[in-house]
Each structure stands twice: as structure tokens, then as C-alpha cells.
Write a protein that holds these residues in place. Sequence first.
Motif, PDB file in Angstrom:
ATOM      1  N   GLU A   7       0.831  -1.198   0.000  1.00  0.00           N
ATOM      2  CA  GLU A   7       0.000   0.000   0.000  1.00  0.00           C
ATOM      3  C   GLU A   7       0.863   1.245   0.000  1.00  0.00           C
ATOM      4  O   GLU A   7       0.591   2.224  -0.734  1.00  0.00           O
ATOM      5  CB  GLU A   7      -0.931  -0.013   1.216  1.00  0.00           C
ATOM      6  N   CYS A  48       1.839   3.779  -3.603  1.00  0.00           N
ATOM      7  CA  CYS A  48       1.573   5.214  -3.711  1.00  0.00           C
ATOM      8  C   CYS A  48       2.730   5.926  -4.397  1.00  0.00           C
ATOM      9  O   CYS A  48       2.527   6.864  -5.204  1.00  0.00           O
ATOM     10  CB  CYS A  48       1.314   5.819  -2.336  1.00  0.00           C
ATOM     11  N   GLU A  67      -1.613  10.872  -1.660  1.00  0.00           N
ATOM     12  CA  GLU A  67      -2.221   9.879  -0.790  1.00  0.00           C
ATOM     13  C   GLU A  67      -1.583   9.825   0.599  1.00  0.00           C
ATOM     14  O   GLU A  67      -2.201   9.313   1.543  1.00  0.00           O
ATOM     15  CB  GLU A  67      -2.125   8.494  -1.435  1.00  0.00           C
ATOM     16  N   VAL A 104      -8.877   9.489  -1.939  1.00  0.00           N
ATOM     17  CA  VAL A 104      -7.435   9.674  -1.842  1.00  0.00           C
ATOM     18  C   VAL A 104      -6.897   9.311  -0.459  1.00  0.00           C
ATOM     19  O   VAL A 104      -5.710   9.021  -0.292  1.00  0.00           O
ATOM     20  CB  VAL A 104      -7.073  11.139  -2.203  1.00  0.00           C
ATOM     21  N   SER A 105      -7.749   9.307   0.570  1.00  0.00           N
ATOM     22  CA  SER A 105      -7.304   8.959   1.932  1.00  0.00           C
ATOM     23  C   SER A 105      -7.364   7.458   2.213  1.00  0.00           C
ATOM     24  O   SER A 105      -7.040   7.005   3.318  1.00  0.00           O
ATOM     25  CB  SER A 105      -8.158   9.699   2.971  1.00  0.00           C
ATOM     26  N   PRO A 154      -5.507   4.862   1.141  1.00  0.00           N
ATOM     27  CA  PRO A 154      -4.259   4.188   1.538  1.00  0.00           C
ATOM     28  C   PRO A 154      -3.906   4.378   3.019  1.00  0.00           C
ATOM     29  O   PRO A 154      -3.458   3.439   3.685  1.00  0.00           O
ATOM     30  CB  PRO A 154      -3.212   4.826   0.624  1.00  0.00           C
ATOM     31  N   GLN A 155      -4.097   5.603   3.560  1.00  0.00           N
ATOM     32  CA  GLN A 155      -3.764   5.828   4.962  1.00  0.00           C
ATOM     33  C   GLN A 155      -4.660   4.992   5.873  1.00  0.00           C
ATOM     34  O   GLN A 155      -4.199   4.432   6.876  1.00  0.00           O
ATOM     35  CB  GLN A 155      -3.877   7.317   5.306  1.00  0.00           C
TER      36      GLN A 155
END
Length: 567
Positions: A477, A481, A515, A525-526, A528-529
Motif C-alpha cells: 500500500e 503510492c 495519498e 485519496v485517503s 491508503p492511509q
Amino acid sequence: MIRRLKALFSFSSLGVRLGSTIILALMPLGVLSVVQTRDALHQVDASTLKGVGGAALQAMRDQIEVIKEAQVSARVLASVVGRPTGGGPSCVQQVTSIKREIAQATVVAYVPKSGLVTCASTGKVYDLSDNSEFQKMLELPLPSLIYDAQGQLSQQAVVGVRHPVFATDGSFMGFVVISLAYSALSPGTYDDSVSMWNPVYFASFTGDGKVLVSSKPDLPPEEAIPGNHTVTELAGLSDTSFFVDEGSSRHILSVVSVARNLFLVSVWRPDSASFWTNVAVPYLMPALTWVAALVAAAFASNRLVVRHVRALSRSMTDYVSSRQRLQIPDMDGAPDEIQRLHAAYELMIRTIEQEEAELQNLVVDKDVLIREVNHRSGNSLQIIASIMRMYRREAADQKLRTVLDGLINRVIALSSTHTSLYTLSGQRDVSVDEILSNVIKRLKEIHGVALGVASKRLQPVRIDAEAAVPLALALAEAIGCYFSRGGLGKDEVSVALSESDGTIHLSVEGPEVAELRPQLTDGLVSLPQRMLKQFAAQLSGTVSIRLDEGRATVDLVFPRRNPLRRT
């Protein structure tokens, strides 16, 4: 070896407890032996005290017999002299006749009150009127015995036997005196069952404390007699023998009544060279007997019981530590209870080995199943990725194509992880650095990243297979990015894996991307976090993102030993 010695001599060991039981069991025997020895010593002491008195009488038997004979002769002569008969033998003839009958007599005489002696066996005339000893005789006209170092009539050391002479009317006339030649005593030793007693001093004395005959004439009686006893006091101790201790030496003092107003005192000392004079020596035999019984009982208990138990215990301990089964010797001669215990132990070992073999087979089967699951999971994920690529090619919406690309990348990363687990399965833990290297390689192929873009510093870290999956997905992950940005230069992305003090640290650094901005909380877009936080939670760890001069760093830290959290 040290552990076995400690166990051997520990109070809780069978040998020590059994030995203590034997000691306690034999303790009454030891006490009884000591008591019997003490009583035997008391009996020996009692017989010794009686024996030394008899030995003293035996040593002076000749002198005592002569003195008794002289006393009888003096009494008879006194009766004859006091009642003269006409026509009978004269006084000189009578005393001369008694002199011939008593060989040890030096002088036999009749001494009148005037002190002028005309009736003596020597035929001489003696004047004792001025003699102090004669004056004392006149003051106390009683039968008596005296010792005279310089006889008044014989001019040599004598023992004088005196008897008063009374007339028919009862008036005092004088004394009959028989002087016996003094001869020093030479008594022999006395042996009892324990030691030898040697006489060191002999003396005969009268009731008033006068010493007649002594084995050491030149030694004062007060110095020769132990216990601070005077000769006068000894008359009150007649017919008794007792021990006298002076410092480290021990003596026997014996007083024996020889005749009326005649006593014999003797002092005895044990032979210092005798082995039995030591007080502790008589107790040596019962002590040795008790020790011998203890040794025999200990040997028998060790031979019949303890050695079998120790061999069985040693075999069990070795099996637990090394899984080696030692042959126990002489088990056929062990007690029935120990043989049954050994049979139960052998049955338990066979059961354990059988169950371990079955468990090993189950473990092998489990590894085969896990490998098969990982293999099929990887294949299934590859199929899913292929289907998603087909949909991507047919999709006209660019946003949908972007979402599908992200999903395809994640599925490929998960497939790569399962493929690596399939290759490394069969172990309790896996080398996570190899799995992460394969994930990075696979993502490079997917994104078309050139060689040298990503640098790796991966320490050889091994973790559970279950923890490897969320860690690999977290890496996919984060690094996905960076790779999706495009135009990356050499070593622009770096991946580091390290372990310190039970904590594993994964760090992924690259250029700043949308990201991985910390302020993002919602929207596509958030995603991945949020996924990174989910993977960190599964590892019971934490994830943090740092921005510094156009570069973003993702740090994932989790403990090695903490269990995985199921989400």
C-alpha cells in the motif's frame, strides 16, 4: 553432574530420607548400647573398688597375720605375767619362748611401771623410765600398735604390739611389748576388664592416726593420700573404696579394716599407657557396632531399593532433556512396586512417542494444507486480478479505471505474498525480508518502474506467517503510492526493515504524494492511509507519516511477541 549431585544430597531425595529413617530406627539401638556400656563400666568400677581392697589385704597378708599373732601372744603373755604361778617357767623363759614362736619378732619383753626392764628375750636389762614414749604408754594403759623408726629395745625400725598387764586385784603393773621387724610392702598390680591399676602407696595405721607400716616410709601420708584426706579421717572410712579425681588424673582410695584398731589404706592409679584409660574408648565398641549396623542397613536399602529408584529417575530425566531412553539394569531384581512403576513408565513413553509421531504427521499434513491453501489463494487472486484487468480494458470512465488499477495492484501484492508463503511454508516462522523483496519486485513489474528506483535495506527478520500477510500488504500500500507517481529517479524510494529489542520497524521513504499527506481524513485519496492503519492494528502496532522537504516517510512499528488482532 552438579545438578545430579545436588539432587542426590538434597534432603528431599529418597536416599537422604531413607538414610535419616534408618538413623532414627537404629537410634534406640545406639542409645541402648551406650546405656549398657555405661552400666557395664559402673559394674567394672564397682568390682574394681572391691578388687583393690582385696588386693591391698593380699599384699599385706603376711604382715597382718604376724601382727594378729603378736596381738594374741601379747594378750596371753600379759595374763600369764599378771598371775605368776609357783614352780612355773620364769618371765625370761616365757618371753624367750614367744620370741622363738614369732620369727619376725626382734624383742619380746615385760616392761613394768618403773621402766626398768629385766624380763626381755634378749637377756639384757633396759631402763625406759625417762623415755617419753614410755611415759605416754603409762598415761593410757590400753592395747595398742605403734610404729617406731628407731626401736627403743631393738634399735631398728619396728612395729610394736603392746598389751597392758593387770594384777589379780586389777591394779596396773606394766606392759607386754612385742617388737616386730618392719618390712616395706611390695604389693602387685590389679587388673580389671578395662584397665590395669598400679598401687602407688600402701600404709597400715591405727585408729588414732598413727602409721605403722608404709610402702614409702619417707613420704608423709598427707602427700601420698589424694583428696585432702588425713590419716585420722580415714579410720571413719573403714571398708570403703572410692574414686578420687585430681585434675586430669584419677585414683582409687581404699581403706580396709584389718583388725581391731588396725586399718590399711591403699592408693591406686591406672596404667597411663593402657589404651582403655581413655574415657571415650569403652564407648567405641557400641559406636562401631551402631555404625556397622547403619552401614549394613544403608547398603541393603541402596542395593534393594534406592539404586532402582535412582536409575528409573535418571532414565526419566534423560528422556525429558534429550529424548534418549536409557536401559535400566537389574530391573528384574527390583521390588514389585518399582517394576510396576517402570512398566507404567515404559507404557507412557511408548504412548508419548506414538502420539508425537501422530502429531508430527498432523504437522506435516498441516504444512501441506497451508502450502496448498497459499498456492490456491495465490492462483485465485491471479484470476481475480485478470478478471479486473478485463473490466478495466472495457471501462471508459477514467476514474473507474484508476480505482480498478488500485484494486488490481493490491490483489497482485496479496497474490505475491501468498506465493512467497507457499515457497517458504513448512516452518513455524518465515523470513519476512524475502517476502517483502518479492512484493517490491512484483510491484515494479506492475507499475513499470525501472531498476534502481527502489533501494532496500532489509535485515533478516523472521516472524509468524500470519503477521507476514498484513506487513506485506502495508508495504504494498505504501510503496504503491510512490510507484504510481511516475518519473521516479534512481534510489528515490527506499525501504528499510530492522529489529531491535523485540520491536520490528518498517520504514518506506519516497517523494511526497497526495495519498500520504497526514491531513487527509476522507475521500478516495485517503484510502491508503486508512488501510495502513488497519494493517498496523492487525500487527498491534502503530503507523505514522512524516513530511520533510518534499519527501514523505511511512513508519510502521509493531512488537514481535504481541498476538495479532483479528479485524
